[in-house]
Design a protein around this motif. Structure first.
Motif, PDB file in Angstrom:
ATOM      1  N   SER A  80       0.835  -1.211   0.000  1.00 47.46           N
ATOM      2  CA  SER A  80       0.000   0.000   0.000  1.00 47.46           C
ATOM      3  C   SER A  80       0.868   1.259   0.000  1.00 47.46           C
ATOM      4  O   SER A  80       0.472   2.277  -0.566  1.00 47.46           O
ATOM      5  CB  SER A  80      -0.972   0.001   1.186  1.00 47.46           C
ATOM      6  N   THR A  99      -5.248   0.553   4.796  1.00 49.39           N
ATOM      7  CA  THR A  99      -4.593  -0.750   4.931  1.00 49.39           C
ATOM      8  C   THR A  99      -4.017  -0.934   6.326  1.00 49.39           C
ATOM      9  O   THR A  99      -4.192  -1.990   6.944  1.00 49.39           O
ATOM     10  CB  THR A  99      -3.496  -0.911   3.863  1.00 49.39           C
ATOM     11  N   ALA A 113     -10.502  -0.988   1.687  1.00 48.80           N
ATOM     12  CA  ALA A 113      -9.378  -1.582   0.950  1.00 48.80           C
ATOM     13  C   ALA A 113      -9.893  -2.588  -0.074  1.00 48.80           C
ATOM     14  O   ALA A 113      -9.422  -2.632  -1.215  1.00 48.80           O
ATOM     15  CB  ALA A 113      -8.395  -2.239   1.916  1.00 48.80           C
TER      16      ALA A 113
END
Length: 130
Positions: A80, A99, A113
């Motif tokens: 991420s 995340t 997410a």
């Protein structure tokens, strides 16, 4: 003097463009990073939910299971970060924050997410949050 100022400004713009790094300019690389993120998110989900599912059913999860889930959590957070640095967020999402929060147990963040992966076209790599 104006010419020198203009040259400096142009040099700064060029430097900023070169440092900004660019995966958004390379759709294939952006797609590769998004797929990698979603695959790692799905792996983390499988491990994390298996561990919590076992505990909910009265079965103690092992230290190895917890270590695997933690390792997968670190991997998805790292993925991420790459998306965040490359500016590959969509629709005002904050993929890095979501995340980190998801790995920390926030179901809403996990859902965001997962939605990121859905909108990126990698919905088959993740499962519903929760």
């Amino acid at each position: 003097m104006i010419t020198r100022t203009t040259e400096r400004a142009a040099a700064l713009v060029v430097a900023a463009v070169l440092m900004s790094g660019c995966s958004s300019d390379d759709p294939a690389r952006a797609e590769e990073w998004q797929r990698d993120y979603c695959a790692k998110l799905g792996s983390w989900q499988d491990l994390a939910h298996a561990a919590t599912g076992s505990e909910a059913n009265g079965v103690e999860s092992s230290d190895a299971d917890a270590d695997d889930a933690a390792s997968a959590g670190h991997a998805v957070v790292d993925a991420s970060r790459r998306l965040d640095r490359a500016g590959l967020e969509q629709g005002g999402t904050h993929i890095l924050d979501d995340t980190v929060d998801a790995v920390g147990g926030d179901i809403g963040a996990e859902s965001r997410a997962v939605s990121y992966c859905d909108s990126s076209g990698f919905e088959t790599l993740v499962r519903s949050a929760g």
